[in-house]
Write a protein that holds these residues in place. Structure first.
Motif, PDB file in Angstrom:
ATOM      1  N   PRO A  39      51.674  64.654 -14.670  1.00 17.87           N
ATOM      2  CA  PRO A  39      50.533  63.712 -14.843  1.00 17.87           C
ATOM      3  C   PRO A  39      50.747  63.044 -16.251  1.00 17.87           C
ATOM      4  O   PRO A  39      50.784  63.849 -17.282  1.00 17.87           O
ATOM      5  N   GLY A  40      50.548  61.837 -16.327  1.00 16.61           N
ATOM      6  CA  GLY A  40      50.531  61.188 -17.886  1.00 16.61           C
ATOM      7  C   GLY A  40      52.008  60.738 -18.302  1.00 16.61           C
ATOM      8  O   GLY A  40      52.123  60.112 -19.241  1.00 16.61           O
ATOM      9  N   LEU A  41      52.895  61.448 -17.587  1.00 17.46           N
ATOM     10  CA  LEU A  41      54.404  61.392 -17.985  1.00 17.46           C
ATOM     11  C   LEU A  41      55.081  60.624 -16.908  1.00 17.46           C
ATOM     12  O   LEU A  41      54.912  59.520 -16.603  1.00 17.46           O
ATOM     13  N   GLY A  42      55.829  61.506 -16.027  1.00 15.51           N
ATOM     14  CA  GLY A  42      56.460  61.133 -14.969  1.00 15.51           C
ATOM     15  C   GLY A  42      55.404  60.612 -13.816  1.00 15.51           C
ATOM     16  O   GLY A  42      55.957  59.658 -12.985  1.00 15.51           O
ATOM     17  N   GLY A 102      57.906  44.834  -4.384  1.00 13.54           N
ATOM     18  CA  GLY A 102      57.052  45.813  -4.803  1.00 13.54           C
ATOM     19  C   GLY A 102      57.777  47.104  -4.571  1.00 13.54           C
ATOM     20  O   GLY A 102      58.802  47.490  -3.839  1.00 13.54           O
ATOM     21  N   ILE A 103      56.979  48.121  -5.128  1.00 11.21           N
ATOM     22  CA  ILE A 103      57.378  49.542  -5.158  1.00 11.21           C
ATOM     23  C   ILE A 103      56.118  50.418  -5.039  1.00 11.21           C
ATOM     24  O   ILE A 103      55.189  50.172  -5.776  1.00 11.21           O
ATOM     25  N   GLU A 123      53.535  58.489 -14.105  1.00  9.07           N
ATOM     26  CA  GLU A 123      52.985  57.163 -14.392  1.00  9.07           C
ATOM     27  C   GLU A 123      53.738  56.147 -13.415  1.00  9.07           C
ATOM     28  O   GLU A 123      53.624  55.255 -13.427  1.00  9.07           O
ATOM     29  N   VAL A 124      54.506  56.912 -12.415  1.00 10.96           N
ATOM     30  CA  VAL A 124      55.166  55.938 -11.304  1.00 10.96           C
ATOM     31  C   VAL A 124      53.787  55.555 -10.362  1.00 10.96           C
ATOM     32  O   VAL A 124      54.127  54.740  -9.910  1.00 10.96           O
ATOM     33  N   ASP A 125      52.989  56.041 -10.574  1.00  5.29           N
ATOM     34  CA  ASP A 125      51.819  55.530  -9.725  1.00  5.29           C
ATOM     35  C   ASP A 125      50.831  54.732 -10.554  1.00  5.29           C
ATOM     36  O   ASP A 125      50.039  54.003  -9.870  1.00  5.29           O
ATOM     37  N   TRP A 157      52.847  49.771 -14.274  1.00  6.90           N
ATOM     38  CA  TRP A 157      54.204  49.969 -14.288  1.00  6.90           C
ATOM     39  C   TRP A 157      54.858  49.574 -12.970  1.00  6.90           C
ATOM     40  O   TRP A 157      56.023  48.854 -13.135  1.00  6.90           O
ATOM     41  N   LYS A 158      54.252  49.576 -11.988  1.00  6.12           N
ATOM     42  CA  LYS A 158      54.848  49.166 -10.734  1.00  6.12           C
ATOM     43  C   LYS A 158      54.917  47.675 -10.535  1.00  6.12           C
ATOM     44  O   LYS A 158      55.747  46.897  -9.750  1.00  6.12           O
ATOM     45  N   ALA A 159      53.906  46.979 -11.256  1.00  6.89           N
ATOM     46  CA  ALA A 159      53.952  45.472 -11.257  1.00  6.89           C
ATOM     47  C   ALA A 159      55.001  44.818 -11.598  1.00  6.89           C
ATOM     48  O   ALA A 159      55.599  43.816 -11.575  1.00  6.89           O
TER      49      ALA A 159
END
Length: 270
Positions: free
Chosen positions: A185-188, A175-176, A190-192, A196-198
């Motif tokens: 927000p809405g671009l970079g 995991g991360i 999206e690391v949250d 994407w994290k899954a």
């Protein structure tokens, strides 16, 4: 002589007194809230360690659950590579500092506790890092189940701070999560995004020789080490790839992971 509040001197006196009083109030509140702020920061850090390890469900858990959930995690300190004379061997456990009070992020900014990174190898863009880093050992059924490692590095607008969890094999991502950044927000940002994290779960972060190989790609990721890039956020995507590969590499946690995989380093699961 009577005080005349409507005069120039009276106005200045009143303004000065108000400024002093307000400053004292603000300073007092700041000092008074400092222990609470520190407690909240520690709570936030622990939540993110749990999230990286897949042990935190925001729909099911609350802050009150953090202490109980964290009982299965042991905090350890790792000696990172250091060219200083008489420095501890890289990748070994540090037993001279106290994990409960040591702050690696402060150490990274302290010339007495940090090292400068060669610009040619500083793919994370952080310039300096701590000599001793924190790691979190997740235990299950009396055995080491995961190792959660702190990672950070430059994105587009900010330094991203997060955690990567590896399986006990020292290679496979479990995991991360990122707990601090200022990406768009809405671009970079999206690391949250949980989706994407899954996709990181199960990716092979290091090859058979222990070389970092995470590849955040444009388009569809189809390799065992590949992650879909963030749409419209190429620089953030590259930054995430670089910071993960740096911290899992030979200049950071690489020697520790080598020892873990070889069995040379044994971490007791209490």
């Amino acid at each position: 002589m009577s005080f005349r509040p409507n005069s120039l001197s009276g106005t200045l006196t009143v303004a000065t007194v108000l400024c002093v009083v307000c400053s004292l109030i603000v300073s007092g509140v700041t000092v008074g809230l400092r222990p609470l702020q520190a407690k909240n920061e520690e709570l936030k850090k622990k939540r993110n360690v749990l999230a990286a390890a897949g042990l935190w469900d925001p729909e099911k858990h609350s802050n009150a659950d953090v202490p109980k959930l964290f009982e299965q995690i042991e905090t350890v300190l790792i000696n990172l590579p250091d060219a200083t004379e008489d420095a501890p061997e890289a990748g070994t456990l540090n037993d001279t500092l106290d994990p409960a009070t040591y702050n690696p992020l402060k150490a990274a900014k302290d010339p007495a506790q940090n090292v400068s990174i060669d610009p040619e190898t500083d793919i994370a863009g952080i310039k300096t890092r701590e000599r001793v880093a924190t790691a979190y050992v997740v235990k299950k059924d009396g055995k080491v189940d995961q190792i959660v490692l702190p990672v950070y590095g430059k994105g587009l607008w900010s330094t991203l701070y997060g955690f990567v969890s590896l399986d006990a094999d020292g290679r496979t991502v479990r995991g991360i999560t990122f707990y601090q950044h200022a990406e768009t927000p809405g671009l970079g940002g999206e690391v949250d995004n949980p989706r994407w994290k899954a996709q990181w779960d199960g990716k092979i972060a290091l090859d058979d020789e222990g070389h970092p190989q995470i590849d955040v790609v444009k388009g569809t990721a189809d390799g065992p080490n590949q992650i879909d890039g963030l749409s419209g956020a190429t620089i953030t995507s590259v930054g995430v790839e670089n910071l993960v590969n740096y911290w899992l590499g030979p200049d950071a946690f690489g020697p520790f992971l080598d020892r873990l995989r070889s069995g040379e380093l044994q971490i007791a699961a209490n």
